[in-house]
Design a protein around this motif. Structure first.
Motif, short mmCIF file in Angstrom:
data_model
loop_
_atom_site.label_atom_id
_atom_site.label_comp_id
_atom_site.label_asym_id
_atom_site.label_seq_id
_atom_site.Cartn_x
_atom_site.Cartn_y
_atom_site.Cartn_z
N ALA A 33 0.84 -1.20 0.00
CA ALA A 33 0.00 0.00 0.00
C ALA A 33 0.87 1.25 0.00
CB ALA A 33 -0.91 -0.01 1.22
N TYR A 34 0.45 2.28 -0.76
CA TYR A 34 1.19 3.53 -0.82
C TYR A 34 0.92 4.35 0.43
CZ TYR A 34 2.44 8.27 -2.10
OH TYR A 34 2.97 9.54 -2.11
N ILE A 35 1.97 4.73 1.10
CA ILE A 35 1.87 5.57 2.28
C ILE A 35 2.45 6.92 1.94
CG2 ILE A 35 2.53 5.89 4.70
CD1 ILE A 35 2.78 2.86 4.91
N PRO A 36 1.64 7.98 1.87
CA PRO A 36 2.17 9.29 1.49
C PRO A 36 3.17 9.79 2.52
CG PRO A 36 -0.07 9.50 2.34
CD PRO A 36 0.20 8.03 2.21
N PRO A 37 4.21 10.49 2.08
CA PRO A 37 5.20 10.99 3.01
C PRO A 37 4.59 12.06 3.92
CG PRO A 37 5.54 11.95 0.86
CD PRO A 37 4.49 10.89 0.70
N PRO A 38 5.09 12.20 5.15
CA PRO A 38 4.57 13.25 6.03
C PRO A 38 4.92 14.62 5.46
CG PRO A 38 6.55 12.26 6.97
CD PRO A 38 6.16 11.43 5.78
N PRO A 39 4.07 15.63 5.72
CA PRO A 39 4.35 16.96 5.18
C PRO A 39 5.59 17.56 5.83
CG PRO A 39 2.56 17.06 6.76
CD PRO A 39 2.86 15.61 6.56
N THR A 40 6.29 18.40 5.09
CA THR A 40 7.41 19.13 5.67
C THR A 40 6.97 20.56 5.94
OG1 THR A 40 9.64 19.96 5.32
CG2 THR A 40 8.29 19.64 3.35
N TRP A 41 7.31 21.05 7.14
CA TRP A 41 6.96 22.42 7.53
C TRP A 41 8.09 23.40 7.22
CZ3 TRP A 41 2.35 23.90 10.26
CH2 TRP A 41 1.48 22.83 10.53
N THR A 42 9.23 22.90 6.84
CA THR A 42 10.36 23.77 6.58
C THR A 42 10.12 24.59 5.32
OG1 THR A 42 11.92 22.29 7.66
CG2 THR A 42 12.83 23.87 6.09
N GLY A 43 10.31 25.90 5.40
CA GLY A 43 10.14 26.76 4.25
C GLY A 43 9.37 28.02 4.57
N PHE A 44 9.19 28.84 3.55
CA PHE A 44 8.43 30.08 3.69
C PHE A 44 6.93 29.79 3.69
CE2 PHE A 44 12.41 31.91 2.15
CZ PHE A 44 12.52 33.03 2.97
N TRP A 106 11.55 26.20 10.47
CA TRP A 106 12.51 25.11 10.40
C TRP A 106 11.97 23.94 11.19
CZ3 TRP A 106 13.88 30.17 11.23
CH2 TRP A 106 14.77 30.75 10.32
N GLN A 107 11.80 22.79 10.54
CA GLN A 107 11.32 21.58 11.22
C GLN A 107 12.52 20.71 11.58
OE1 GLN A 107 8.40 19.37 9.02
NE2 GLN A 107 8.58 17.55 10.31
N PHE A 108 12.59 20.32 12.87
CA PHE A 108 13.69 19.50 13.36
C PHE A 108 13.18 18.10 13.68
CE2 PHE A 108 14.54 23.92 14.53
CZ PHE A 108 15.80 24.10 13.97
N SER A 109 14.10 17.18 13.85
CA SER A 109 13.71 15.83 14.24
C SER A 109 13.12 15.86 15.64
CB SER A 109 14.94 14.90 14.22
OG SER A 109 15.92 15.36 15.13
N GLY A 110 12.28 14.88 15.91
CA GLY A 110 11.62 14.84 17.22
C GLY A 110 10.39 15.70 17.32
N GLY A 111 9.94 16.27 16.20
CA GLY A 111 8.71 17.04 16.20
C GLY A 111 8.86 18.49 16.60
#
Length: 301
Positions: A33-44, A106-111
């Motif tokens: 099954a295709y699992i979409p990647p989690p969204p990235t918050w990093t950016g403008f 900027w999104q860091f590891s660990g949420g």
């Protein structure tokens, strides 16, 4: 007997041949099954917001102070006018606020997430003019003389902007809880009208003060708050946010009240108004995220 042996041999060969042919066909197992990647918050991100604002400090104070007294006999009159010309009026009104924001996260590891955001909003203030009229005693109250004082005041913000840091935690990959704080600035306005007299003063005497003072200036202060932001669609999010802002206090002259006997100045009082520009904001908004962070991970089959 020979026929039975021949039949059994034929069936065995047929089964063996069928198994060999089946082994040659390609497998038809379903792909994972295709699992979409989690969204990235990093950016403008850029967006719009709208909500309500109301004052925390809800009073404009006014104080009258004698600065000229011609003779000891006029001290009671100057004091009575100063007391009657001091007090406070309510200057609180809810307002609609709306504008836009721009920021970078900027999104860091660990949420964990850190970012900066700037916004500016126009303020559509309601009518918060408040009037106060009082009748106070004079040194000759027994003769029917009283001080009539009337004060009208209002205050408002014409616009409000902030430049803030954001520090948050991703409760889920699409739900962010954050605290925020930093600099606030805004166009602050306050107006106070003052009138004071003795309506039925003795012949030849006149006590009168009538003027208006106005304060209008861009002020700088601070703000702090927090909110929730939900990435409901790739690159699109909605948020709800609370901010407290404080742009400090302002004082300004309003009027001078003079007490005359014919052409002789007996006493004079100066009236000053003072108010504070601070308040609460609750607003909702939406952002578009350019997502210039790490590329998403695509599942392999």
């Amino acid at each position: 007997m020979a026929n039975k042996l021949l039949t059994g041999a034929v069936m065995t060969l047929a089964l063996a041949a069928g198994s060999a042919l089946a082994a040659d066909f390609p497998s038809h197992k379903a792909p994972p099954a295709y699992i979409p990647p989690p969204p990235t918050w990093t950016g403008f991100h850029v967006g719009l917001n709208a909500g309500g604002a109301w004052s925390a400090s809800t009073t404009t104070n006014f104080v009258s102070t004698p600065f000229l007294i011609n003779g000891a006999g006029n001290v009671p009159w100057a004091a009575a006018a100063a007391i009657a010309g001091s007090g406070g009026v309510s200057t609180n009104a809810a307002s609609f606020i709306g504008g836009g924001q721009i920021g970078y996260d900027w999104q860091f590891s660990g949420g964990l997430l850190a970012g900066v955001e700037a916004d500016i909003q126009g303020v559509a203030a309601g009518n918060n003019n408040t009037a106060l009229t009082t009748l106070a005693p004079t040194p000759l109250t027994a003769q029917g003389l009283n001080l009539l004082t009337s004060v009208t005041s209002s205050k408002a913000l014409d616009y409000l902007g902030t430049v803030r840091g954001r520090l948050g935690y991703l409760i889920t990959p699409t739900l962010l809880a954050y605290a925020t704080g930093g600099l606030a600035y805004g166009g602050a306005t306050s107006t106070t009208s003052f009138f004071q007299t003795v309506p039925n003063d003795l012949p030849g005497f006149l006590l009168l003060g009538a003027s208006q003072g106005r304060y209008a200036q861009t002020r700088v202060g601070w703000t702090v708050g927090g909110g929730l932001e939900w990435m409901f669609w790739p690159q699109w999010s909605a948020k709800i946010e609370y901010l407290f802002y404080d742009l400090g206090s302002a004082a300004y002259p309003v009027a001078v009240t003079a007490d005359w006997q014919l052409s002789d100045l007996l006493a004079a009082n100066a009236t000053q108004a003072r108010t504070r520009f601070d308040g609460h904001i609750v607003r909702a908004g939406g952002n578009y995220h350019f997502n210039w962070g790490d590329p998403p991970i695509v599942a392999k089959y």
